[in-house]
Structure formats: C-alpha cells, structure tokens
Scaffold this active site. Structure first.
Site, PDB file in Angstrom:
ATOM      1  N   ASP A  27       0.965  -1.358   0.073  1.00 31.99           N
ATOM      2  CA  ASP A  27       0.206   0.052   0.233  1.00 31.99           C
ATOM      3  C   ASP A  27       0.782   1.237   0.087  1.00 31.99           C
ATOM      4  O   ASP A  27       1.710   1.426   0.824  1.00 31.99           O
ATOM      5  CB  ASP A  27      -0.723  -0.018   1.381  1.00 31.99           C
ATOM      6  CG  ASP A  27      -1.970   1.097   1.201  1.00 31.99           C
ATOM      7  OD1 ASP A  27      -2.130   1.589   0.054  1.00 31.99           O
ATOM      8  OD2 ASP A  27      -2.877   1.155   2.124  1.00 31.99           O
ATOM      9  N   ASP A 121      -2.731   2.542  -6.125  1.00 32.25           N
ATOM     10  CA  ASP A 121      -1.593   2.416  -5.015  1.00 32.25           C
ATOM     11  C   ASP A 121      -1.699   1.196  -4.181  1.00 32.25           C
ATOM     12  O   ASP A 121      -0.883   1.522  -3.015  1.00 32.25           O
ATOM     13  CB  ASP A 121      -1.919   3.878  -4.154  1.00 32.25           C
ATOM     14  CG  ASP A 121      -3.359   3.963  -3.689  1.00 32.25           C
ATOM     15  OD1 ASP A 121      -4.114   2.940  -3.825  1.00 32.25           O
ATOM     16  OD2 ASP A 121      -3.613   4.507  -2.620  1.00 32.25           O
ATOM     17  N   GLU A 122      -2.480   0.290  -4.397  1.00 30.40           N
ATOM     18  CA  GLU A 122      -2.365  -0.975  -3.497  1.00 30.40           C
ATOM     19  C   GLU A 122      -2.800  -2.167  -4.309  1.00 30.40           C
ATOM     20  O   GLU A 122      -3.430  -2.045  -5.273  1.00 30.40           O
ATOM     21  CB  GLU A 122      -3.239  -0.790  -2.386  1.00 30.40           C
ATOM     22  CG  GLU A 122      -4.754  -0.876  -2.871  1.00 30.40           C
ATOM     23  CD  GLU A 122      -5.643  -0.845  -1.508  1.00 30.40           C
ATOM     24  OE1 GLU A 122      -5.191  -1.664  -0.567  1.00 30.40           O
ATOM     25  OE2 GLU A 122      -6.675  -0.242  -1.410  1.00 30.40           O
TER      26      GLU A 122
END
EC number: 2.7.7.7
Length: 374
Positions: A27, A121-122
């Site tokens: 993350d 983003d993850e």
C-alpha cells in the site's frame, strides 16, 4: 507490533505440516499527495490535499501533514479547509499517477505474476512460489519497498500474512513506510483483539449494527454462531464467521475484471428533502470517479440506490450511448434520477451510486479514432 516470524511458522495438522500461502499487501503511503510533494519541492512538509478547492469540491487524497488535522479522502473541501486553514489544494493528475503505478507494477512483476491490483496505489501479491526463489516473504516485501523508493522516490508500506484479509490488516500496522507480519499462529488472536469497526470491509453502518448486537471485537464476533450471523447479516454472515477465526481462502486473482464501480453511504440522520440528498451524492460520485480515473475505466450505466428509513430499497438507472467523460455529467443524471422519487415517501437512510457496463478509456479512444476514418 506484530511478530517478525514468517507466515508459515508453526502450522501442522494430523497429516503433518500444511503448505501455507505467503501473501503481501503493498500500500503506497498517501500516494496521490506524495507524488505531488515529490514533483513540487515547495509542497514538501506541508498539508496537501489533492482535489477541488471549490465549494462543492471533495478531497481525493491528503498528505500525512494534512491528516494530522483530520483531513481525509472523501471529505468536502470546505470542511477540510475549516479543519486546516493552511491546507494547499492541488488538482489531480491521474495520468501521472497511472504512470507511477505502472512502474510499481513492474517491480511487483520481478517477483511474481500473481498480482491483484486493487487500485493505483495498492495490490496483493502471492509470493508463495516466487521468481527469485526467496524463501522469506518479509525479505521480498523489504526488497519491493526499497526498490519502489529507488525507482519512484515514494514510500510504501506492506503487510505479510497467510491470507488476504490479514495481509491487508497488517499493512496498516506500521504505516507510514513500514511493514508487519501476522502469522497463522497469531492470526486468530490478532483478530480476536481487533475492534470490528477496524475490520477491512466492515463499514460504519455494519459496525454500528454489530455493536448494537453486542459485537465489539473479533472475539465477540467469534462467539456468535453461524446461524446467528446469517440471520442478521445474510450472505455476509459466513464471511464474518470465517474471518473471526482468521480464515480467508480467497486466492490472489491477477487481472480480475471489474463489472462495476460504486460507493454508498449510510447517514446518521435520515434525509427528507431533495437538495440535502443531492448534496450527499457529491462525495459518492467523486469517489466513484476517482476509482474510474485510477483504473482508466468509464461506465455507460449509472445506477442510483436509495434505501429508506424502513429499509425499503429502490434503484433507478440510466444507460447512455457513450460513457460520461466528466463527473458533472454523472451528477446531473443522479440528480434527475433522485428527483423522480421526490417527494420522498419517508426519510432516506442510505444513498449509493454505481457505474457499470465498464469500458477501458484507451479502448474507447481507439474506437473513436477508427470511427473517425469511416
């Protein structure tokens, strides 16, 4: 603080040692805001919000400096400014975020092809069998985070565990710029001590319902029978029964194709008038649009979900010939769909917005170029 042992530590059954998956959840830390601070040195160390600063704007992401003032994603911009008068608003640059995300994805692919992106983003990574034959998943997570820092200049946090649910929970334990491990031996006890409102996938409305039923922690959840949970939570009852015991057998699914993107919110007090209800749609549409931009998707079908105070639920949809290219178009359609239900027969307790019939932005652009030559 979690243990530093590996996810496969100490797991046996009647037939001897059981093979245990090693899953990493990576993350990025305050991704959009961190990209802006990276690219503009004048923003570093200052409270930054990515999003619109106008009266009806919504925060898409906030730097850690801004989070210290209570600024968070999906917060109305006027509220964010009130909480942090020094807040600096920066318009989003999704093309840049997608480019950085592609760099990060290449780093993941150095270790495994079992990559399940959740957003820009993850992502989940299954490194049980990895390309470099590294036996320790924590070492892989450390290498990935260091490589991300080297290539992009950004920090990432990671969680390592034997299942997706606990890997996700672990990635939050030592944020920012840290990592943590939850082993099979420690998984059930970790869940038992966790407040249910901190469970990934348990929203405020469900957490409130659980607390009304006397379920405050994972231990309280585990004490309830499967029949009880299914009676009160329907199909989700089995899921809650399993995660209360640290059980999550979902595989990491590479390149899973989404059928819809949606967001909804349950209100503390019921809404009876049209304009306040339409105002509550704005952050939901902003959240949906943010996910669409992050994934490079558009949707032709817009669905409005309304749940009234007595839990009666209605939906209204409109399918367009071409997907909207701006969130304002979605706002106009949702406003019109909601207006069809006014005057409301009773108070509204929940609103939701979903886009479906999804298509890829690049595919749409290619098709339009082809049509221009016909």
């Amino acid at each position: 603080m979690s243990t530093v042992r590996e996810p496969g530590d100490g797991i046996t059954d009647a037939n001897g040692p059981k093979p245990v998956r090693r899953i990493i959840h990576v993350d990025m830390d305050a991704f959009y805001a961190s990209v802006e601070q990276r690219d503009n040195p004048e923003l570093r160390g200052k409270p930054v919000a990515v999003g619109g600063s106008a009266a009806r704007g919504v925060v898409a992401a906030a730097s850690y400096e801004a989070r210290a003032f209570g600024v968070r994603s999906a917060l109305p911009s006027v509220t964010a400014r009130r909480r942090c008068p020094e807040l600096i608003f920066v318009p989003p640059r999704f093309d840049v975020y997608r480019a950085v995300s592609a760099q990060i994805r290449e780093i993941f692919a150095e270790h495994t092809d079992l990559i399940e992106p959740l957003s820009l983003d993850e992502a989940y990574l299954d490194v049980t069998d990895n390309k470099q034959d590294i036996p320790v998943a924590t070492d892989i997570a450390t290498m990935i985070r260091a490589r991300i820092r080297e290539v992009t200049g950004l920090n990432a946090s990671a969680g390592i565990s034997y299942c997706k649910f606990l890997a996700k929970m672990a990635s939050d334990l030592n944020k920012p710029n840290g990592q943590a491990v939850i082993t099979p031996r420690n998984g059930p006890s970790f869940v038992a001590g966790l407040a249910v409102r901190k469970f990934h996938g348990v929203g405020p409305a469900t957490a409130a319902k659980m607390e009304r039923l006397g379920i405050l922690t994972g231990a309280d959840l585990k004490a309830k029978s499967l029949d009880f949970l299914q009676e009160h939570f329907g199909k989700s009852g089995l899921w809650y029964f399993r995660i209360a015991r640290g059980i999550d057998n979902r595989p990491v699914q590479p390149d899973r194709q989404r059928k819809s993107i949606g967001a909804e919110d349950t209100f503390a007090t019921d809404i009876f008038e049209l304009e306040p209800a339409q105002a509550e749609l704005r952050p939901l549409i902003a959240k949906v649009w943010r996910h669409c931009e992050a994934k490079g998707l558009r949707g032709r079908t817009i669905t409005l979900k309304v749940k009234f105070a007595d839990f009666q639920q209605v939906t209204r949809s409109r399918t367009l010939e071409h997907p909207p290219e701006r969130p304002e178009a979605i706002e106009a359609i949702c406003d019109a769909l909601l207006a069809q239900l006014h005057p409301f027969p009773k108070g509204i307790r929940l609103l939701g917005v979903t886009l479906s019939a999804l298509t890829d932005v690049q595919v749409n652009a290619a098709q339009e170029r082809q049509l221009s030559f016909l």
